[in-house]
Write an enzyme that holds these catalytic residues in place. Structure first.
Site, PDB file in Angstrom:
ATOM      1  N   HIS A  70      27.073  39.381 -68.315  1.00 35.94           N
ATOM      2  CA  HIS A  70      26.521  40.742 -68.243  1.00 35.94           C
ATOM      3  C   HIS A  70      25.004  40.925 -68.879  1.00 35.94           C
ATOM      4  O   HIS A  70      24.804  39.837 -69.563  1.00 35.94           O
ATOM      5  CB  HIS A  70      27.433  41.736 -69.149  1.00 35.94           C
ATOM      6  CG  HIS A  70      28.593  42.275 -68.429  1.00 35.94           C
ATOM      7  ND1 HIS A  70      28.980  43.497 -68.342  1.00 35.94           N
ATOM      8  CD2 HIS A  70      29.388  41.803 -67.439  1.00 35.94           C
ATOM      9  CE1 HIS A  70      29.966  43.771 -67.502  1.00 35.94           C
ATOM     10  NE2 HIS A  70      30.267  42.707 -66.986  1.00 35.94           N
ATOM     11  N   GLU A  74      30.517  51.425 -66.603  1.00 38.64           N
ATOM     12  CA  GLU A  74      30.616  52.013 -67.803  1.00 38.64           C
ATOM     13  C   GLU A  74      29.378  53.207 -67.745  1.00 38.64           C
ATOM     14  O   GLU A  74      29.598  54.161 -68.760  1.00 38.64           O
ATOM     15  CB  GLU A  74      30.266  50.985 -69.068  1.00 38.64           C
ATOM     16  CG  GLU A  74      28.915  50.554 -68.622  1.00 38.64           C
ATOM     17  CD  GLU A  74      28.980  49.197 -67.871  1.00 38.64           C
ATOM     18  OE1 GLU A  74      29.608  48.898 -66.829  1.00 38.64           O
ATOM     19  OE2 GLU A  74      28.012  48.512 -68.045  1.00 38.64           O
ATOM     20  N   HIS A  90      34.839  36.341 -74.810  1.00 35.59           N
ATOM     21  CA  HIS A  90      33.980  37.454 -74.765  1.00 35.59           C
ATOM     22  C   HIS A  90      32.865  36.858 -75.883  1.00 35.59           C
ATOM     23  O   HIS A  90      33.117  36.590 -76.860  1.00 35.59           O
ATOM     24  CB  HIS A  90      34.334  38.833 -75.079  1.00 35.59           C
ATOM     25  CG  HIS A  90      32.984  39.646 -75.040  1.00 35.59           C
ATOM     26  ND1 HIS A  90      32.433  40.485 -75.973  1.00 35.59           N
ATOM     27  CD2 HIS A  90      32.182  39.979 -73.884  1.00 35.59           C
ATOM     28  CE1 HIS A  90      31.603  41.118 -75.482  1.00 35.59           C
ATOM     29  NE2 HIS A  90      31.485  40.871 -74.176  1.00 35.59           N
ATOM     30  N   HIS A  91      31.470  36.771 -75.585  1.00 33.94           N
ATOM     31  CA  HIS A  91      30.301  36.493 -76.296  1.00 33.94           C
ATOM     32  C   HIS A  91      29.318  37.555 -75.756  1.00 33.94           C
ATOM     33  O   HIS A  91      28.496  37.276 -75.181  1.00 33.94           O
ATOM     34  CB  HIS A  91      29.866  35.045 -75.941  1.00 33.94           C
ATOM     35  CG  HIS A  91      30.595  33.744 -76.030  1.00 33.94           C
ATOM     36  ND1 HIS A  91      30.564  32.587 -75.738  1.00 33.94           N
ATOM     37  CD2 HIS A  91      31.829  33.492 -77.043  1.00 33.94           C
ATOM     38  CE1 HIS A  91      31.484  31.910 -76.132  1.00 33.94           C
ATOM     39  NE2 HIS A  91      32.410  32.620 -76.938  1.00 33.94           N
ATOM     40  N   GLU A  92      29.268  38.355 -76.957  1.00 30.09           N
ATOM     41  CA  GLU A  92      28.016  39.371 -77.049  1.00 30.09           C
ATOM     42  C   GLU A  92      26.931  38.459 -77.962  1.00 30.09           C
ATOM     43  O   GLU A  92      27.211  38.384 -79.111  1.00 30.09           O
ATOM     44  CB  GLU A  92      28.269  40.801 -77.273  1.00 30.09           C
ATOM     45  CG  GLU A  92      27.406  41.609 -77.466  1.00 30.09           C
ATOM     46  CD  GLU A  92      26.253  41.597 -76.192  1.00 30.09           C
ATOM     47  OE1 GLU A  92      26.838  42.215 -75.363  1.00 30.09           O
ATOM     48  OE2 GLU A  92      25.150  41.250 -76.424  1.00 30.09           O
ATOM     49  N   GLU A 113      19.374  47.868 -65.084  1.00 32.08           N
ATOM     50  CA  GLU A 113      20.408  48.838 -64.990  1.00 32.08           C
ATOM     51  C   GLU A 113      19.754  50.329 -64.790  1.00 32.08           C
ATOM     52  O   GLU A 113      19.529  51.146 -65.746  1.00 32.08           O
ATOM     53  CB  GLU A 113      21.211  48.721 -66.182  1.00 32.08           C
ATOM     54  CG  GLU A 113      21.929  47.537 -66.061  1.00 32.08           C
ATOM     55  CD  GLU A 113      23.018  47.409 -67.256  1.00 32.08           C
ATOM     56  OE1 GLU A 113      23.230  48.484 -68.188  1.00 32.08           O
ATOM     57  OE2 GLU A 113      23.472  46.464 -67.681  1.00 32.08           O
TER      58      GLU A 113
END
Lengths: 686, 686
Positions: free
Chosen positions: B462, B487, B383-385, B181
């Site tokens: 991500h 973002e 969602h899995h962070e 990023e």
């Protein structure tokens, strides 16, 4: 102690003044926008000194740049001005070229005329005229008649072009010899010294810009001097005494032009320069006809013939008949003959005075050849090399054109091979050495052009002053050289033109107008000549493609008849390709790498494509959407063979025929140093 | 005294040897050419050391570059080789993507398998496999089963890419944090330090090259280290102990890919990476469906909601219903909910172990919401962070996907926000810190993907490892982030993404595969948020254009329901635009400046155009020749208003409707920082 409130008011007032001085558009600034609103030119006074600035989509392209003149008497037209009036107008007209790369041209612009007056007793006036097109800006100065300003001797034109961005510039140097015949180089604008125009720039932001001039008459031509701060300053080519321009009011300068487009290809189809020239002044121009020619010339570069008299003399009656026969057989319009006239023997280069423009060499029977040509349906193209002997030429000008007119010679190629400050001008007993691109020579070129027009003769000028679009006004001004042409490939001491040269010309030299590059060499290894180190840095297919890529209304096929007769299949493309076009479009464009151009035959159905590359082989996807959607076409494709290569195998070509339509996507395969030429014609024409 | 004759013979023999050593293609060299013959790869031994070189049109693109490995036991697979066999084969197959940017993809290549054997007692073997396509080269190493080579621990892969030309490289750094990023930068390849792939290069000769890898499985990902001599050396991301890769024979590396095309746009439509991956291994993939989604996410970036529990908790039952209602009303397929599961409170970033992947927060009734969604015709996106807690995640993986499958959750977005050498791995009592792109994590990402597939769940990752085309083999691998996404515009401490960012992505990150950029912000000044210095560096029309420019099979509409409902006219484009395409074409392409892409709806008639620019306003001539020539279309044009500007007036847009056909040429007017989106549909569909 003052009240805090008052103090605050004072500060605000001061801040307002400061903001006005800093703000690029003050309340008073005159702004003129392009018809589409995208380009915006601000013209204003800064402490009484005029300046302009150019923005596009609100982004600065040309920063605040000075305007004005210094005169030789020490007075100046650069400051102490006030604005007297500002007139805005809009213009939209479509006009038709008698011949050209595009038949109908739209002149759509907004104009601002800003009249300035100096704030002193003399009250001298200067008018700034800005025309803003969707693809750029033209501006000129006008000097109105004024008691205080009658005779003008310009010491310096202070026009600036302050580039917002350290753009990559494609340039040729403006050196002591004043020639245009250099290989183009590119470097950041901040590193330029003194360069000619057209000067083409690629900005970091992705714009393509070209700075040039239009309608150069009775004025000095403009070069540009670069500064490290990215400012380009106009520097006029002077008279021998250092004065730049002599004139008297009312007078006007040429237009200074700034073309601004999103892609390099759009530069090729930008017609600002023509639009800034006046309409045709010659009246009936039906005698002006584009065409193609061959001639007695290339063999002199091959060193198998000479311009001068003797055993190897090229311009003999017999040799010329050979070319007339060839031209007649294969449909060429004209036959150029160089070296026909007395004066080519001895050191002619340093003695332009020795040329006669009416007396042929004894072995060149000009009367018989004129008859012979007429009977064969072709015309002779005359030739006038001055070698800088302008006085000598001008003395004979009337007689020379009179002779040619009588003999049915419809075009003349002139030459001014002696360049730089080497033009002898006599005034009584005094001799001066003038520059070849100063006001003196600009006047001469124009005088020769108008004399030619009077005799209904078209002109092709070698070693010209640069093209500034005057062909609109004088349509017998056909093409010029003004860059390294084909002959450099025959001179091994000059290194030849590298393969990228012709991929740079369309975006630089050609932006100014047609060029007599003289393409069409098939014997690329110059085996007919006696200079074994010479060669054309091209492929045969690329030589064909140049007929589309490099526009000239009178286009030469440069090679020898016997060479062409050994390749009649490839010659067919040269025979077919027109020199007068309905429209021109650019399909691929990368300066110095490759370019693909298609042009539609004027008042016809056929399209022609020319695609060329530099030393790198490429494949270019090419949708044929320019074709009429309701037709099927035959594509006659002249391409590099799969193993062609400019170095190793330059003459390997293939000719294919296939049916295509507007939905076809061709992949053009260009060999290293190669090209491709295609004729598209409606299938039912077969 | 020797005879002169003998001396001559000796000299000639010596000259022959010297020539053979210098000549790039010796008699023994194996050469494999692309099907069109234009690209040529030479693979050979130089003093027993393998190397390869790549030429195009005979011109060097990649000079002699080393191949091989150093193993951790000190032995090497770089030299002492002989060639055992060379097998050539040709391949031509067209296969169909279950979803994607193009339906049918042709895999046309020539292959060379060169088996090398070391000339010692161990006789270890290495196989080099080269596949040469018309648009580039892929090669990999294979380690055949061999008594002398069973377990392999790679200390170094010595693969080199010696660029022939000091090309301009578009790069992101491979830094200690190992993230992708970063904003892309560009500089000559000789000035690169350590960079990620895809690495895109523009050569002086005008070629566009992209170096990357394909089919990365059970291996370390490759970064590139630049040398001043224009050599790029492969550097694999290591294990915590410094070993690069552990494997055992038979084994193979990922493919190293070198795409070579004439124009940047062709990089976008080059499918080498997919062609080098194996066909679908999942069997029936009818459960995998591209689509569009909204969700509980952007408000956390606006700081009006939180991932963690409390007053501002975003993932509440009520808020999620609001998104489900919106999705249902406007035809979106899915609703993403982030922050739904226990673990987001406290310092989760440094403690990925605290996440539960099955236990919702009490205010998020997952059962009720699943029912509600199903009844409304949409599905929840899970969602899995992990925050780097891989052990914790892998322990719960089966249960987590099982839960989601049972609830009808058809897609999961996973996150690995903790990057760099911060991945905790436990072996018994010992803890190691692994790199996020090393072999350990490559295995983990694959394990998660295959687990998801088993439960019929699509994956959006991500902070992924880079895309290497494995979606061909595992078509539930939908899209990844792997670059600065939307973002960053909401984080003023990161400066936002400048307007050129999205004009670079299509030629760099996107070459690897689909991206979850999450476009579609309409409230560009972030007035709904509480961070007044933040803003999206875009125009509203550009946000729409990104739906075409940046391909993702699951595409998010990122803004809040109430924002979209205030702009239903513009929302229509997002509702209409497909996420699965029949074909993709690139109309304009200049890296970092602008790009225009058109895509045809899969199995449909409609075409969609997206055109975007950087901070510079532009006009782009756009022939619509991609349209069916026999139809008239309606163009619904979503464009920047004439006074739009990303800085001053970003939300000014206009919607026009006009009839067009294949002969129409549109002039796209893109505001500074702006864009344009167009839907074309056949007129009779109205």
């Amino acid at each position: 102690m003052r009240s805090p409130r008052l103090l605050t008011i004072c500060c605000l007032a001061f801040a307002a003044v400061a903001a006005s001085a800093l703000c690029p558009i003050s309340a008073r600034a005159e702004v003129v926008r392009s018809p589409d609103g995208i380009i915006e030119v601000e013209v204003d006074l800064d402490n009484s000194a005029p300046f302009y600035a150019v923005r596009r989509f609100g982004g600065e392209v040309i920063g605040r740049s000075r305007l004005g003149f210094v005169l030789t008497d020490g007075s100046q037209l650069t400051t102490n001005f006030k604005i007297v009036s500002a007139e805005h107008s809009a213009h939209d007209e479509t006009w038709t070229q008698p011949w050209g790369e595009k038949k109908n041209i739209r002149d759509l612009h907004h104009e601002l005329r800003l009249t300035l007056e100096q704030q002193d007793d003399q009250a001298r006036r200067l008018v700034l005229v800005f025309r803003v097109f969707n693809d750029g800006v033209g501006f000129r100065y006008e000097f109105p008649e004024r008691a205080s300003l009658d005779e003008i001797a310009i010491a310096d034109e202070v026009t600036e072009f302050v580039l917002a961005d350290d753009a990559d510039a494609w340039w040729i140097p403006a050196m002591e010899d004043n020639r245009y015949e250099y290989l183009y180089r590119h470097s950041p604008v901040s590193q330029l010294h003194k360069v000619h125009t057209p000067l083409t720039l690629e900005t970091d932001s992705g714009l393509t810009i070209c700075i040039h001039e239009a309608a150069l008459y009775d004025y000095a031509s403009m070069t540009l001097v670069g500064k490290v701060d990215r400012t380009l300053e106009a520097e006029l080519v002077p008279w021998s005494d250092g004065v730049k321009v002599h004139t008297h009011t009312p007078a006007q300068t040429p237009w200074r032009t700034i073309q601004i487009v999103d892609t390099p290809g759009e530069l090729i189809t930008s017609y600002i320069s023509l639009n800034l020239n006046e309409p045709n002044k010659l009246g009936d121009v039906s005698w002006i006809k584009p065409g193609k020619y061959v001639g007695v010339w290339w063999e002199m570069h091959l060193n198998t013939a000479t311009w001068g008299s003797g055993d190897k003399h090229g311009a003999t009656t017999a040799n010329t008949k050979r070319f007339i026969d060839f031209a007649s057989r294969y449909g060429f319009d004209g036959v150029l003959v160089e070296g026909w006239n007395v004066g080519w023997d001895g050191n002619w280069y340093d003695n332009g005075e020795q040329f006669s423009f009416t007396q042929p060499y004894p072995d060149f029977d000009i009367e018989e050849l004129s008859d012979y040509a007429r009977k064969k349906g072709v015309y002779l193209i005359g030739h006038h090399e001055t070698a800088g002997g302008i006085d000598n030429y001008e003395r004979q000008l009337e007689d020379a054109y009179d002779l040619y007119e009588r003999l049915g010679v419809r075009a003349v190629k002139s030459g001014y091979v002696v360049q730089g400050q080497n033009i002898r001008r006599r005034e009584g007993n005094k001799e001066f050495r003038e520059w070849s691109h100063g006001q003196y020579m600009v006047r001469h070129y124009q005088h020769a052009l108008e004399t030619a027009a009077k005799h209904h003769i078209m002109l092709v000028v070698h070693e010209p002053v640069k093209d500034t679009g005057i062909r609109r006004t004088y349509p017998n001004m056909m093409s010029r050289e003004g860059a390294r042409g084909q002959e450099y490939n025959a001179w091994d001491w000059q290194g030849g033109n590298p393969p990228d040269h012709t991929t740079i010309l369309p975006f630089t030299r050609m932006v100014s107008g047609p060029m007599d590059y003289t393409p069409g060499v098939f014997d690329l290894l110059l085996e007919k000549g006696d200079r074994p180190n010479n060669r054309i840095n091209s492929t045969l297919a690329k030589e064909l493609a140049l007929y589309v890529v490099i526009y000239a209304p009178l286009q030469m096929a440069v090679d020898m008849p016997e060479v062409y007769e050994a390749h009649l299949d490839a010659l067919k493309f040269i025979r077919d390709v027109p020199t007068d076009w309905e429209d021109t479009r650019v399909l691929h464009a990368k300066i110095g790498d490759y370019v693909t151009i298609v042009r539609q035959e004027r008042d016809g159905e056929d399209w022609y494509l020319g695609s060329i590359t530099d030393e790198v082989g490429r494949t270019l996807e090419t949708p044929l959407n320019f074709l009429d959607r309701d037709r099927v076409y035959v594509a006659e494709i002249y391409r590099d063979a799969d193993d062609a290569d400019w170095k190793k195998n330059p003459t390997a070509y293939e000719i294919d025929k296939m049916e295509v339509d507007a939905n076809t996507v061709l992949t053009l395969r260009l060999a290293p140093g190669g090209g491709q030429a295609i004729r598209f014609y409606p299938k039912n024409q077969e």
